[in-house]
Write an enzyme that holds these catalytic residues in place. Sequence first.
Site: not given
Ligand code: PBG
Length: 324
Positions: A120, A122, A130, A195, A205, A217, A248, A313
């Site tokens: 990604c 971002c 992104c 997602k 973040r 986003r 997700k 996590y």
């Molecule tokens: C990158 C990304 C994100 C997460 C995983 N890859 C953040 C987003 O899309 O803002 C989030 C993971 C998490 O909150 O544990 N795009």
Amino acid sequence: MYFPQYRPRRLRASETIRRMVRETTLSPDNFIYPMFVTHGKGVRKEISSMPGNYQQSIDNLVKDCEEVHGLGIPAVILFGIPEHKDELGTEAYSDQGIVQHAIKAIKNKLPDLLVITDVCMCEYTSHGHCGVIKNGHVQNDATLELLAKEALSHAKAGADMVAPSDMMDGRVGAIREALDDSGFADTPIMAYAAKYASGFYGPFREAAESTPQFGDRRSYQMDPANGREALREVELDIEEGADIVMVKPALSYLDIISRVKQEFDMPVAAYNVSGEYSMVKAAAMLGWIDGERVMMEILTSIRRAGADMILTYHAKEAAKLLNK
Ligand code: PBG
């Protein structure tokens, strides 16, 4: 057969019998552990909103990976924190990037630990979006080229699997083509297929320093209100060559995990995201819930919904309990 002939409690009478009729299993095999890698030496900075998780320099990251591997967790997913951010996120696809170096260091020490990379922009862009920005908008097709370059540079560094998380249209196909054209036809893609634009990403973040500097986003991530659209997104990614499809976040989207599992004959991953983790930790710290018990219940529920693998996590903590 109804009461009094049928008494469901008979099969709940002891832990032994409960074990025999248990429908869902949870094992360290199911876990993928997310890790944050940063420049420097000897760095191990705890993420305040995600106790027990760290931004680490490569030396400490590798040590942590040894522990992960020792616990029987098969895979990690890497997120990079670059030295410099710029408009085009150049460190994302630089062969000297932080993730590229981290992959080499891990594979060198632990060849059997599967290294997945988050693909990604971002974390690497100065604006925190992104993709490429033009006239204040994220440009889909221009971003595909950069994502393909990023995935390829991860594969060249030795990544075992790449995981695009940007939600641009067509990115799985673009990445598949770039990998195939350069001799990486055997590198699998785990697509963040469904997602959602979620408030549950807040703590991440902070961890990845990837908050968008303007707007949000919602023009690329999905509307939390939509379920049928998730199935279309998953179908597209499979058509474009995804090997594993991900939903997700996990907890507010167990219905989506379940529908995806029923609809498609594909391995399904679910991302138990940062906010889901932080809520458990915060409530446990306040003494409001039994953190370990809730953690295991959550992970089991994600498996019960249909996830084959869980990015979480909690992986190390849960693996320790499961290995007891
Ligand atoms: C990158 C990304 C994100 C997460 C995983 N890859 C953040 C987003 O899309 O803002 C989030 C993971 C998490 O909150 O544990 N795009």
